[in-house]
Motif scaffolding. Structure first.
Motif, mmCIF file in Angstrom:
data_model
loop_
_atom_site.group_PDB
_atom_site.id
_atom_site.type_symbol
_atom_site.label_atom_id
_atom_site.label_comp_id
_atom_site.label_asym_id
_atom_site.label_seq_id
_atom_site.Cartn_x
_atom_site.Cartn_y
_atom_site.Cartn_z
ATOM 1 N N ALA A 156 0.823 -1.212 0.000
ATOM 2 C CA ALA A 156 0.000 0.000 0.000
ATOM 3 C C ALA A 156 0.856 1.260 0.000
ATOM 4 N N ILE A 157 1.986 1.202 0.701
ATOM 5 C CA ILE A 157 2.886 2.364 0.752
ATOM 6 C C ILE A 157 3.671 2.498 -0.544
ATOM 7 N N LEU A 158 4.149 1.368 -1.080
ATOM 8 C CA LEU A 158 5.073 1.408 -2.214
ATOM 9 C C LEU A 158 4.410 1.732 -3.553
ATOM 10 N N GLU A 159 3.160 1.330 -3.730
ATOM 11 C CA GLU A 159 2.524 1.502 -5.049
ATOM 12 C C GLU A 159 2.600 2.933 -5.594
ATOM 13 N N PRO A 160 2.293 3.982 -4.770
ATOM 14 C CA PRO A 160 2.353 5.329 -5.342
ATOM 15 C C PRO A 160 3.755 5.936 -5.401
ATOM 16 N N ILE A 161 4.759 5.320 -4.731
ATOM 17 C CA ILE A 161 6.071 5.987 -4.635
ATOM 18 C C ILE A 161 7.232 5.178 -5.205
#
Length: 413
Positions: A156-161
């Motif tokens: 969830a954290i990595l997908e946008p960044i």
């Protein structure tokens, strides 16, 4: 017909389009609001321009997160930052708006009219530095969750960044593993930052980007058992800065959220840290009607009298007087803030930086730690005053850590 009349006609026509667009997609509604904001800015009606910027932002956020929408959202925040300049808003507010523009789409190039503005150029550099730092902090959190086997949270954290990290190849490899391992969540999660911020960090050491990270098997351990240590929420350092020159910048660099956490780690305190970033801090202020976090720093033995408001008078509520602790209403807000992030303790540090050449030019540092078992009175309440030399500011970090270490040695036995 002069330009002003043309703009007024354009606004009237656009208003008609806005009413019609209620039955059309939110994107079109947001786009029309953005056009209205541009027109009002040209008319120098900055209050109305700001109003339509906010409407555009709200509408665009509700639509699917495709490239066009991300560009529009970023453009709306850039426009709002530009309006702030003409309204002579605080530089911090303008910088925060530029940070939101970068978060919406860091690859979007702002309109030249705004990007070439001297104030924007200076603040955009600061905002980009903050954005890179926040991306790296989010990446570190994701690594923590990944190492613990919490693949869904890490994903969830990595997908946008992932593509924005310092080591995008490593981030994408970890993301791919998380997507395979996380079977209980869809492959694309919206609002990932919100999901991650509500979870405490783990105390496990963070793997460095240069190291290979081997996934650990996911365990069916309840969340309550996974949390091995209690969590300190480290709120943004409160600066009362009357100097605002190179000297105060050096002082702020010494006492920061990161420097406080690094010093605490040196002392081996068996507790984990959750740094409240600027975005989370802004949300807390908005949700709980707080101007800043200054009221959470109280002096030992000092009398505080609650402000009398018209609402209190009409409701028959008597103002509260307390000594060396928070008002009941304020402590209730603190408990709710911390509960929303799974925080057991809240740490507030306040630094006053007077004018350097003033005869009373000593720096003061105050520190309050609150336990959620009793969030009204500080569990640790310390203050250091009359610091006149820059190098002596640094000596207070170990002293702060020593005070907290003594408290937790007794508290966590």
């Amino acid at each position: 017909m002069n330009i002003k009349k043309l703009l007024i006609v354009n606004i009237i026509v656009t208003c008609a389009i806005l009413f019609a667009s209620i039955v059309i997609a939110q994107t079109d509604f947001g786009k029309n609001c953005l056009y209205m904001a541009y027109d009002y800015k040209k008319l120098k009606d900055y209050k109305k321009a700001l109003e339509y910027c906010d409407k555009a932002i709200d509408a665009i956020r509700q639509e699917k997160k495709d490239v066009i929408n991300k560009n529009l959202l970023s453009e709306a925040h850039y426009l709002k930052a530009n309006v702030f300049i003409y309204m002579q808003m605080d530089e911090k507010d303008i910088e925060n708006e530029l940070l939101k523009a970068l978060a919406a789409n860091p690859d979007y190039d702002p309109p030249e009219e705004y990007s070439k503005h001297p104030a924007i150029i200076k603040l955009l550099i600061k905002a980009k530095n903050r954005y890179e730092q926040e991306v790296q902090q989010s990446f570190d959190k994701a690594l923590n969750y990944f190492a613990q086997g919490n693949y869904c949270l890490a994903m969830a954290i990595l997908e946008p960044i992932a593509t924005k990290c310092r080591n995008p190849e490593l981030a994408l490899n970890i993301l791919k593993t998380c997507q395979i391992k996380c079977t209980d969540a869809p492959s694309s999660l919206s609002g990932a930052a919100t999901v991650s911020s509500s979870q405490p960090q783990t105390a496990a050491p963070l793997p460095q980007p240069s190291q290979s990270v081997s996934p650990q098997p996911q365990q069916a351990t309840p969340v309550a058992q996974q949390k091995q240590f209690k969590t300190i929420g480290v709120f943004p350092v409160i600066y009362k800065d009357l100097c605002k020159d190179d000297y105060s910048k050096k002082v702020k660099a010494i006492i920061s959220q990161n420097s406080i956490c690094e010093e605490l780690k040196k002392h081996g305190i068996k507790i984990q840290f959750d740094i409240i970033d600027d975005a989370e801090a802004l949300k807390f202020k908005s949700d709980y009607n707080l101007e800043d976090f200054d009221p959470f720093v109280v002096s030992m033995g000092k009398l505080y009298v609650e402000q009398i408001t018209m609402n209190n008078i009409l409701e028959g509520i008597k103002p509260e007087a307390v000594i060396g602790k928070l008002f009941t209403s304020l402590s209730a807000k603190l408990r709710k803030m911390c509960q929303s992030k799974g925080i057991d303790y809240a740490l507030f540090v306040k630094m006053t930086i007077p004018k350097k050449k003033d005869e009373n030019s000593d720096i003061s540092i105050a520190m309050n730690l609150y336990s959620m078992n009793n969030p009204q009175k500080p569990a640790v309440n310390e203050k250091w005053e009359h610091i006149e030399v820059l190098k002596y500011v640094k000596t207070k970090l170990p002293k702060m850590a020593n005070c907290l270490e003594r408290y937790f040695r007794e508290e966590l036995l």
